[in-house]
Design an enzyme around this catalytic site. Sequence first.
Site, short mmCIF file in Angstrom:
data_model
loop_
_atom_site.label_atom_id
_atom_site.label_comp_id
_atom_site.label_asym_id
_atom_site.label_seq_id
_atom_site.Cartn_x
_atom_site.Cartn_y
_atom_site.Cartn_z
CE LYS A 78 -14.78 -45.94 31.28
NZ LYS A 78 -14.30 -45.13 30.12
N GLY B 66 -21.99 -43.62 29.60
CA GLY B 66 -22.63 -44.91 29.87
C GLY B 66 -23.39 -45.32 28.62
CD GLN C 100 -15.69 -42.93 34.12
OE1 GLN C 100 -14.66 -43.13 34.74
NE2 GLN C 100 -15.69 -42.80 32.81
CG ASP D 127 -19.18 -49.07 27.12
OD1 ASP D 127 -18.72 -49.39 28.23
OD2 ASP D 127 -19.70 -47.97 26.88
O1 MRU Z 1 -16.63 -43.92 29.44
P1 MRU Z 1 -17.95 -44.23 30.08
O2 MRU Z 1 -18.12 -43.61 31.43
O3 MRU Z 1 -19.10 -43.92 29.14
O4 MRU Z 1 -17.92 -45.81 30.27
C1 MRU Z 1 -19.04 -46.42 30.85
C2 MRU Z 1 -18.89 -47.87 31.04
O5 MRU Z 1 -17.87 -48.46 30.72
C3 MRU Z 1 -20.08 -48.61 31.58
O6 MRU Z 1 -19.69 -49.69 32.36
C4 MRU Z 1 -20.92 -49.11 30.40
O7 MRU Z 1 -21.20 -48.07 29.51
C5 MRU Z 1 -22.19 -49.74 30.84
S1 MRU Z 1 -23.34 -48.57 31.47
C6 MRU Z 1 -24.74 -49.40 31.89
#
Ligand code: MRU
Length: 331
Positions: free
Chosen positions: A232, A45, A180, A221
């Site tokens: 994601k 995240g 997730q 991200d």
């Molecule tokens: O691969 P991840 O689990 O780190 O991806 C997370 C996401 O895509 C979240 O939606 C993003 O980081 C926002 S978290 C507030």
Amino acid sequence: MDAIRWKGNVLSLLDQTRLPVEEVWLDYTDYRPVAVAIRTMVVRGAPAIGVTAAYAYCLAALAGEDLDQARAVLAASRPTAVNLFWALDRMANRAEDCGGDPEALIAEAVAIHQEDVEMCKAIGLHGAAVVPEHARILTHCNAGALATGGYGTALGVIRAAHAQGKVEMVYADETRPLLQGARLTAYELVCDRIPATLIADNMAASLMAKGKIDLAVVGCDRMAANGDFANKIGTYSVAVNAHFHGMPFYVALPCSTIDLSIPDGSGIPIEERDPSEVRTLYGVQTAPAEVEVYNPAFDVTPHSLVTGIITEKGVVYPPFRENLARLFGNP
Ligand code: MRU
């Protein structure tokens, strides 16, 4: 709920690869295994990896190690979420000011952590204002307390709207390949007793067609200057489906996730992960071992599909390039 703790010069991370089956906390006193924890998604995240990297930088300072080296190792852990680089830059600037004093650096990391929780709560309140009564909300991946310093961005909006009695149902996409949504978002919603329904990713469009979803809210991200954003993998499909069905689609993020140095989404680096994540489902083989795999961890949603950008400073509407620049005080 939280996933990152700092106590007695030890960093503790809730191992998110083992949720929801087991709640296991891992302790770190060396920054190198923290970089591995980020890469292997013990912690994940965008805001959460920024906070974690800031604390890991403190571990290097406490051990009297080369801070530039620590910064480089941590920065190489994951490429897409800009919060990682944002937090490391902030720590490096502080190190320059304080001559690398560990206590000053710890205070800075704690501030980054606390500010993130406060930003999430502000995002929640601004976002709740756009949520209608009896809302049925779709979200993708996990942008909750586990993905941030605490409370969450997209889930922060849902938490705040729920506290205001506005949420009838949250639909959580399970979010292949690493689940997730199923493992983490469903866990957070169940823990907080927010009405939740888990769906496989390919079910969202059919729910929209049946008129069972009122809006979608997702995390981010990295957002480019024009409002295109990486989140994601699968977020783009949610946005396309929402657009087709005339449904509002919001993205929630702190300003630390906005990268004005990148003009549009084509410049956002997208992480590609190990093929085994797609050939298997939590360790169980589900495809021929030799089959080719495409496994980008993120996709880019164009700003034209976004209804509004929910930040800690308020909700930004089109034209996004101009209004995002204004958010940062640029005319
Ligand atoms: O691969 P991840 O689990 O780190 O991806 C997370 C996401 O895509 C979240 O939606 C993003 O980081 C926002 S978290 C507030």
